[in-house]
Write a protein that holds these residues in place. Structure first.
Motif, PDB file in Angstrom:
ATOM      1  N   ALA A  64       6.662  27.292  15.959  1.00  0.00           N
ATOM      2  CA  ALA A  64       5.874  26.169  16.468  1.00  0.00           C
ATOM      3  C   ALA A  64       6.198  26.000  17.948  1.00  0.00           C
ATOM      4  N   VAL A  65       5.172  26.013  18.782  1.00  0.00           N
ATOM      5  CA  VAL A  65       5.311  25.790  20.217  1.00  0.00           C
ATOM      6  C   VAL A  65       4.655  24.444  20.501  1.00  0.00           C
ATOM      7  N   LEU A  66       5.399  23.540  21.140  1.00  0.00           N
ATOM      8  CA  LEU A  66       4.884  22.190  21.372  1.00  0.00           C
ATOM      9  C   LEU A  66       4.832  21.853  22.844  1.00  0.00           C
ATOM     10  N   HIS A  67       3.863  21.032  23.191  1.00  0.00           N
ATOM     11  CA  HIS A  67       3.828  20.429  24.522  1.00  0.00           C
ATOM     12  C   HIS A  67       3.179  19.049  24.392  1.00  0.00           C
ATOM     13  N   LYS A  68       3.435  18.225  25.379  1.00  0.00           N
ATOM     14  CA  LYS A  68       2.915  16.864  25.341  1.00  0.00           C
ATOM     15  C   LYS A  68       1.679  16.754  26.228  1.00  0.00           C
ATOM     16  N   GLU A  69       0.642  16.139  25.677  1.00  0.00           N
ATOM     17  CA  GLU A  69      -0.577  15.835  26.425  1.00  0.00           C
ATOM     18  C   GLU A  69      -0.810  14.340  26.325  1.00  0.00           C
ATOM     19  N   GLU A  70      -0.678  13.653  27.436  1.00  0.00           N
ATOM     20  CA  GLU A  70      -0.828  12.199  27.488  1.00  0.00           C
ATOM     21  C   GLU A  70       0.046  11.549  26.420  1.00  0.00           C
ATOM     22  N   ASP A  71      -0.541  10.951  25.372  1.00  0.00           N
ATOM     23  CA  ASP A  71       0.268  10.252  24.370  1.00  0.00           C
ATOM     24  C   ASP A  71       0.370  11.018  23.048  1.00  0.00           C
ATOM     25  N   MET A  72       0.037  12.312  23.049  1.00  0.00           N
ATOM     26  CA  MET A  72       0.084  13.127  21.834  1.00  0.00           C
ATOM     27  C   MET A  72       0.905  14.396  22.076  1.00  0.00           C
ATOM     28  N   TYR A  73       1.538  14.875  21.013  1.00  0.00           N
ATOM     29  CA  TYR A  73       2.196  16.178  21.045  1.00  0.00           C
ATOM     30  C   TYR A  73       1.257  17.192  20.401  1.00  0.00           C
ATOM     31  N   VAL A  74       1.088  18.322  21.045  1.00  0.00           N
ATOM     32  CA  VAL A  74       0.250  19.407  20.530  1.00  0.00           C
ATOM     33  C   VAL A  74       1.182  20.517  20.056  1.00  0.00           C
ATOM     34  N   ALA A  75       0.954  20.981  18.826  1.00  0.00           N
ATOM     35  CA  ALA A  75       1.776  22.032  18.234  1.00  0.00           C
ATOM     36  C   ALA A  75       0.891  23.229  17.902  1.00  0.00           C
ATOM     37  N   GLU A  76       1.370  24.421  18.240  1.00  0.00           N
ATOM     38  CA  GLU A  76       0.614  25.644  17.980  1.00  0.00           C
ATOM     39  C   GLU A  76       1.500  26.656  17.275  1.00  0.00           C
ATOM     40  N   CYS A  77       0.929  27.380  16.328  1.00  0.00           N
ATOM     41  CA  CYS A  77       1.616  28.472  15.651  1.00  0.00           C
ATOM     42  C   CYS A  77       1.055  29.781  16.215  1.00  0.00           C
ATOM     43  N   PRO A  78       1.787  30.472  17.086  1.00  0.00           N
ATOM     44  CA  PRO A  78       1.253  31.669  17.736  1.00  0.00           C
ATOM     45  C   PRO A  78       1.025  32.842  16.784  1.00  0.00           C
ATOM     46  N   GLU A  79       1.771  32.925  15.693  1.00  0.00           N
ATOM     47  CA  GLU A  79       1.582  34.037  14.764  1.00  0.00           C
ATOM     48  C   GLU A  79       0.216  33.965  14.070  1.00  0.00           C
ATOM     49  N   VAL A  80      -0.270  32.747  13.849  1.00  0.00           N
ATOM     50  CA  VAL A  80      -1.503  32.549  13.086  1.00  0.00           C
ATOM     51  C   VAL A  80      -2.644  32.054  13.972  1.00  0.00           C
ATOM     52  N   GLY A  81      -2.318  31.265  14.994  1.00  0.00           N
ATOM     53  CA  GLY A  81      -3.334  30.717  15.884  1.00  0.00           C
ATOM     54  C   GLY A  81      -3.765  29.305  15.528  1.00  0.00           C
TER      55      GLY A  81
END
Length: 70
Positions: free
Chosen positions: A6-23
């Protein structure tokens, strides 16, 4: 069970999480919520599109030149 990334970053007031293996991508108001939502989204995705081979994500860092705007 399979361990994914899981790769996370913050955008304004939300955290965005991405799974690079699956997309898959999800979000949440907290890191924990974003990861839980990503887990659910990834499980649903894998129900329809199972991984046929194990994928390992390679992560590294890199530098970019930042130019000041005049």
């Amino acid at each position: 069970m399979q361990t994914l990334t899981a790769v996370l970053h913050k955008e304004e007031d939300m955290y965005v999480a991405e799974c690079p293996e699956v997309g898959t991508v999800s979000q949440g108001k907290t890191i924990e919520e974003a990861i839980n939502n990503l887990k659910e989204a990834t499980e649903l995705y894998l129900d329809d599109f199972p991984l046929t081979e194990e994928r390992k994500t390679l992560m590294t860092t890199f530098e970019v030149a930042v130019r000041a705007k005049a």
